[in-house]
Design an enzyme around this catalytic site. Structure first.
Site, short mmCIF file in Angstrom:
data_model
loop_
_atom_site.label_atom_id
_atom_site.label_comp_id
_atom_site.label_asym_id
_atom_site.label_seq_id
_atom_site.Cartn_x
_atom_site.Cartn_y
_atom_site.Cartn_z
N SER A 189 -26.95 -27.24 10.11
CA SER A 189 -27.86 -26.16 10.49
C SER A 189 -28.08 -25.12 9.40
O SER A 189 -29.11 -24.45 9.41
CB SER A 189 -27.33 -25.48 11.76
OG SER A 189 -26.03 -24.98 11.54
N HIS A 217 -30.00 -29.92 16.27
CA HIS A 217 -31.16 -29.58 15.45
C HIS A 217 -32.06 -30.78 15.17
O HIS A 217 -32.90 -30.73 14.27
CB HIS A 217 -30.71 -28.96 14.12
CG HIS A 217 -30.23 -27.56 14.24
ND1 HIS A 217 -31.08 -26.49 14.40
CD2 HIS A 217 -28.97 -27.06 14.28
CE1 HIS A 217 -30.37 -25.38 14.49
NE2 HIS A 217 -29.09 -25.69 14.43
N LYS A 246 -32.73 -25.57 22.25
CA LYS A 246 -33.50 -25.50 21.00
C LYS A 246 -34.87 -26.15 21.24
O LYS A 246 -35.68 -25.58 21.97
CB LYS A 246 -32.70 -26.12 19.86
CG LYS A 246 -31.51 -25.23 19.52
CD LYS A 246 -30.68 -25.67 18.34
CE LYS A 246 -29.65 -24.60 18.02
NZ LYS A 246 -28.27 -25.08 18.01
#
Ligand SMILES: *Cc1c(COP(=O)(O)O)cnc(C)c1O
Length: 400
Positions: A189, A217, A246
């Protein structure tokens, strides 16, 4: 009351953080999360371009997800007031677990309140002192904590260093463990680097190990339909941990997707699952819609990719130093914590919201601005942001 010794020590620690420019301050947002948001600046609300949310596909304020969450709340109420195994499992929870498993092509999936809990609760039920975990040095804090909570023997390999991984596998294997798990982030990340899944997969198979990939991610972004990092390489991970916070709508919730015996045993023994409340119905309803939108979201992934390329080339052209890559995480290297903070503050005054990252989140002397692209950003907003970066960069002597 407040003159107990511990409070004096805590205040001293806080002061030290301020003095070392390591103190984090939260900014107050007064609008939904999006490409442009409103913040309170100089005592009044102002619009600002947002380049630091994990809102990669721009789904955080999507009307269909909001409608689905509202409809679910009308139908199922606000909360479950129970953990899953007592009286907290809705048909919707099982539906969402099946949707995640179907999306990520695993036997089944299990929900947690957050990916932090998924990583915190995935290792301990599966592994004991007779087993081994080999973990990438840059793995997320929640993986590190999850491994700490487990009695398996621990080994750490240098970030994405496959020679070191092989050495650690050899070392682990020489102690003849029952099982080995290799744990990695799919995308790291702070750097936006993608894990070397082909080599990780090959080594995992060569040592009869399971490969666990934290795809927080990557889900929604990489691979066909956004199925994640392994799918991006046409491969599979054995255990995928992920977040609903996310790309997949940005609210909250986490999951583990894996083979049936793994999921079944987690349901019996994973502590954050057993001893924490069931996911609120509206989050399950919203997430189901978010997964459908993410799967069908090739247009969003295309926009995200175009935005990423444009922003990278814009900043490079202006003379900024970036870490290479194609992921929507774009690290702009500034090295010093103070400069990263000053730069972020100046951009903020000029109407562009980014976050500076510095020790201990990244190594000492490697402070940076981590820009995160979003499909929610228009090209006008991007061009404006590049102009503002250039102006602030010149003012602070980052670029010529
Ligand atoms: C964000 C993140 C998490 C935590 O996710 P939450 O659902 O917010 O708890 C875990 N692992 C990685 C790699 C992340 O980026």
């Amino acid at each position: 009351m407040t003159d107990k010794t511990i409070y004096r020590r805590l205040r001293a620690e806080l002061e030290a953080l301020e003095q070392e420019d390591l103190y984090k301050r939260e900014r107050i947002i007064t609008s939904p999360q999006s490409g442009e948001i409103r913040v309170a600046l100089d005592g009044k609300e102002q619009p600002i371009i947002n380049l630091c949310a994990n809102n990669y596909l721009g789904l955080a304020d999507h009307p269909d997800i909001i409608a689905a969450a509202k409809a679910t709340m009308d139908e199922y109420g606000y909360g479950m007031a129970s953990v899953r195994f007592i009286c907290g499992t809705l048909d919707l929870h099982r539906e969402l677990e099946s949707a995640i498993a179907n999306y990520l092509e695993t036997d089944d999936a299990i929900l947690f309140s957050a990916a932090f809990d998924a990583n915190g609760g995935v290792f301990e039920p599966l592994l004991t002192a007779e087993d081994a975990i080999i973990s990438d040095s840059l793995n997320h804090a929640s993986i590190i904590d999850g491994i700490r909570l487990c009695k398996a023997k621990r080994y750490r390999f240098e970030n994405s260093d496959m020679t070191d991984l092989r050495a650690k596998l050899e070392e682990a294997a020489s102690a003849a463990p029952r099982s080995i798990v290799i744990a990695t982030d799919g995308v790291f990340s702070m750097d936006g680097y993608v894990a070397n899944i082909p080599e990780l997969r090959r080594l995992a198979d060569a040592y009869d190990a399971l490969l666990l990939v934290d795809d927080c991610h990557a889900t929604g972004i990489l691979g066909p339909e956004g199925r994640g990092t392994a799918a991006h390489f046409g491969l599979r991970a054995d255990i995928i941990t992920g977040t609903l916070g996310k790309s997949l709508g940005g609210a909250a919730g986490g999951f583990v997707a894996a083979a049936q015996p793994v999921i079944d045993l987690l349901r019996q023994r994973s502590r954050p699952y057993l001893f924490s409340n069931a996911l609120p119905p509206m989050l399950a309803g919203g997430a189901l819609k978010a997964i459908a939108l993410a799967r069908a979201g090739d247009d969003l992934r295309e926009k995200l990719s175009q935005n990423t390329q444009r922003f990278r080339s814009g900043l490079r052209g202006a003379g900024f130093r970036l870490l290479d890559g194609e992921h929507p995480i774009i690290p702009v290297m500034l090295d010093e914590a103070r400069l990263a903070q000053d730069f972020a503050n100046r951009l903020y005054e000029l109407g562009v919201y980014v976050s500076g990252f510095f020790y201990p989140v990244v190594p000492m002397g490697k402070a940076r601005i981590r820009v995160q692209m979003s499909a929610a950003l228009s090209s006008e907003q991007l061009e404006h942001a590049i102009v503002v970066f250039t102006r602030a960069g010149r003012e602070l002597g980052v670029i010529a």
